[in-house]
Motif scaffolding. Structure first.
Motif, PDB file in Angstrom:
ATOM      1  N   PHE A  23       0.319  -1.562  -0.179  1.00 18.64           N
ATOM      2  CA  PHE A  23       0.234   0.016   0.128  1.00 18.64           C
ATOM      3  C   PHE A  23       0.772   1.138   0.076  1.00 18.64           C
ATOM      4  O   PHE A  23       0.158   2.397  -0.084  1.00 18.64           O
ATOM      5  CB  PHE A  23      -1.128  -0.061   0.957  1.00 18.64           C
ATOM      6  N   THR A  24       2.177   0.896  -0.094  1.00 17.32           N
ATOM      7  CA  THR A  24       2.908   1.763  -0.097  1.00 17.32           C
ATOM      8  C   THR A  24       3.588   2.537  -1.512  1.00 17.32           C
ATOM      9  O   THR A  24       4.256   3.514  -1.512  1.00 17.32           O
ATOM     10  CB  THR A  24       4.031   2.147   1.302  1.00 17.32           C
ATOM     11  N   ILE A  61      -7.800   1.694   1.885  1.00 12.77           N
ATOM     12  CA  ILE A  61      -8.189   2.999   1.845  1.00 12.77           C
ATOM     13  C   ILE A  61      -9.143   3.327   2.619  1.00 12.77           C
ATOM     14  O   ILE A  61      -9.392   4.149   3.283  1.00 12.77           O
ATOM     15  CB  ILE A  61      -9.184   3.257   0.414  1.00 12.77           C
ATOM     16  N   ASN A  62     -10.271   2.791   3.261  1.00 11.39           N
ATOM     17  CA  ASN A  62     -11.610   3.564   3.687  1.00 11.39           C
ATOM     18  C   ASN A  62     -11.070   3.655   5.438  1.00 11.39           C
ATOM     19  O   ASN A  62     -11.679   4.550   5.947  1.00 11.39           O
ATOM     20  CB  ASN A  62     -12.780   2.516   3.501  1.00 11.39           C
ATOM     21  N   ARG A  63     -10.579   2.118   5.707  1.00 12.76           N
ATOM     22  CA  ARG A  63     -10.037   2.678   7.641  1.00 12.76           C
ATOM     23  C   ARG A  63      -8.439   2.528   7.684  1.00 12.76           C
ATOM     24  O   ARG A  63      -8.512   3.430   8.519  1.00 12.76           O
ATOM     25  CB  ARG A  63      -9.937   1.077   7.737  1.00 12.76           C
ATOM     26  N   ALA A  64      -7.711   2.421   7.148  1.00 12.07           N
ATOM     27  CA  ALA A  64      -6.235   2.809   7.302  1.00 12.07           C
ATOM     28  C   ALA A  64      -5.563   3.358   6.923  1.00 12.07           C
ATOM     29  O   ALA A  64      -5.035   4.541   7.090  1.00 12.07           O
ATOM     30  CB  ALA A  64      -5.544   1.208   6.697  1.00 12.07           C
ATOM     31  N   GLY A  65      -6.767   4.123   5.588  1.00 16.36           N
ATOM     32  CA  GLY A  65      -5.905   5.296   4.730  1.00 16.36           C
ATOM     33  C   GLY A  65      -6.590   6.404   5.385  1.00 16.36           C
ATOM     34  O   GLY A  65      -6.149   7.600   4.522  1.00 16.36           O
ATOM     35  N   LYS A  66      -6.942   6.864   6.512  1.00 16.23           N
ATOM     36  CA  LYS A  66      -7.472   7.605   6.780  1.00 16.23           C
ATOM     37  C   LYS A  66      -6.342   8.706   6.915  1.00 16.23           C
ATOM     38  O   LYS A  66      -6.457  10.510   6.480  1.00 16.23           O
ATOM     39  CB  LYS A  66      -8.171   7.995   8.193  1.00 16.23           C
ATOM     40  N   GLY A  67      -5.230   8.387   7.335  1.00 16.21           N
ATOM     41  CA  GLY A  67      -3.708   9.518   7.424  1.00 16.21           C
ATOM     42  C   GLY A  67      -3.185   9.927   5.860  1.00 16.21           C
ATOM     43  O   GLY A  67      -2.317  10.300   5.904  1.00 16.21           O
ATOM     44  N   LEU A  68      -3.963   9.333   5.324  1.00 25.46           N
ATOM     45  CA  LEU A  68      -2.752   9.341   3.831  1.00 25.46           C
ATOM     46  C   LEU A  68      -3.267  10.338   2.676  1.00 25.46           C
ATOM     47  O   LEU A  68      -3.865  11.351   2.938  1.00 25.46           O
ATOM     48  CB  LEU A  68      -3.897   8.251   2.711  1.00 25.46           C
ATOM     49  N   GLN A  72      -1.318   9.289  -1.990  1.00 28.92           N
ATOM     50  CA  GLN A  72      -0.995   7.994  -1.804  1.00 28.92           C
ATOM     51  C   GLN A  72      -2.587   7.580  -2.067  1.00 28.92           C
ATOM     52  O   GLN A  72      -2.554   6.266  -2.750  1.00 28.92           O
ATOM     53  CB  GLN A  72      -0.374   7.447  -0.442  1.00 28.92           C
ATOM     54  N   LYS A  73      -3.682   8.410  -1.753  1.00 32.38           N
ATOM     55  CA  LYS A  73      -4.660   7.822  -1.652  1.00 32.38           C
ATOM     56  C   LYS A  73      -5.069   7.774  -3.108  1.00 32.38           C
ATOM     57  O   LYS A  73      -6.065   6.677  -3.367  1.00 32.38           O
ATOM     58  CB  LYS A  73      -5.524   9.039  -0.905  1.00 32.38           C
ATOM     59  N   ARG A  74      -4.677   8.447  -4.270  1.00 27.26           N
ATOM     60  CA  ARG A  74      -4.891   8.362  -5.428  1.00 27.26           C
ATOM     61  C   ARG A  74      -4.177   7.677  -6.440  1.00 27.26           C
ATOM     62  O   ARG A  74      -5.020   6.785  -7.279  1.00 27.26           O
ATOM     63  CB  ARG A  74      -4.135  10.162  -6.059  1.00 27.26           C
ATOM     64  N   LYS A  80      -7.844  -0.037  -7.932  1.00 24.84           N
ATOM     65  CA  LYS A  80      -9.006  -0.287  -7.861  1.00 24.84           C
ATOM     66  C   LYS A  80      -9.184  -0.088 -10.002  1.00 24.84           C
ATOM     67  O   LYS A  80      -9.442  -1.784 -10.146  1.00 24.84           O
ATOM     68  CB  LYS A  80      -9.893   0.558  -7.508  1.00 24.84           C
ATOM     69  N   ASP A  81      -9.229   0.301 -10.128  1.00 27.62           N
ATOM     70  CA  ASP A  81      -9.204   0.430 -11.712  1.00 27.62           C
ATOM     71  C   ASP A  81      -7.996  -0.723 -12.033  1.00 27.62           C
ATOM     72  O   ASP A  81      -8.858  -1.190 -13.308  1.00 27.62           O
ATOM     73  CB  ASP A  81      -9.216   1.810 -12.521  1.00 27.62           C
ATOM     74  N   GLU A  82      -6.954  -1.015 -12.040  1.00 28.60           N
ATOM     75  CA  GLU A  82      -6.200  -1.689 -12.493  1.00 28.60           C
ATOM     76  C   GLU A  82      -6.457  -2.517 -12.378  1.00 28.60           C
ATOM     77  O   GLU A  82      -6.308  -3.957 -12.990  1.00 28.60           O
ATOM     78  CB  GLU A  82      -4.219  -1.215 -12.340  1.00 28.60           C
ATOM     79  N   LEU A  83      -7.395  -2.711 -10.881  1.00 26.26           N
ATOM     80  CA  LEU A  83      -7.637  -4.125 -10.360  1.00 26.26           C
ATOM     81  C   LEU A  83      -8.814  -5.503 -11.530  1.00 26.26           C
ATOM     82  O   LEU A  83      -8.327  -6.283 -11.882  1.00 26.26           O
ATOM     83  CB  LEU A  83      -7.659  -4.410  -8.749  1.00 26.26           C
TER      84      LEU A  83
END
Length: 94
Positions: A23-24, A61-68, A72-74, A80-83
């Motif tokens: 995720f980094t 994204i929804n939980r751990a990503g609050k501090g992103l 990085q969020k983008r 998601k689109d790549e997946l």
């Protein structure tokens, strides 16, 4: 401990064994490829590989990503689109 519960879930979840640092990464394609590999290799997941990979990404994204930070969020949102592309799940017309 309470503010790190989402990290605990991503590390010890029955969903997937994630590659360290997934995720980094700064490339959405690399994030998606890593999640796809993890989902396809996992013997602990309960859903199909696509659903497992997308669920883990969305959860992060929804939980751990609050501090992103916004960049990085983008990257993670674009992953998601790549997946979807990697699993052949693109919506009609794209």
């Amino acid at each position: 401990m309470t503010e790190k519960w989402s990290q605990d879930v991503t590390e010890r979840s029955d969903a997937l064994d994630l590659e360290e640092g997934v995720f980094t990464k700064d490339d959405p394609k690399e994030v998606a490829k890593s999640l796809k590999r993890s989902a396809e290799r996992s013997e602990r997941r309960k859903a199909d590989p696509y659903a497992s990979a997308m669920s883990m990404l969305t959860f992060y994204i929804n939980r751990a990503g609050k501090g992103l930070d916004a960049k990085q969020k983008r990257v993670l949102e674009d992953a998601k689109d790549e997946l979807r592309k990697l699993f052949g799940r693109e919506p009609e017309g794209n």
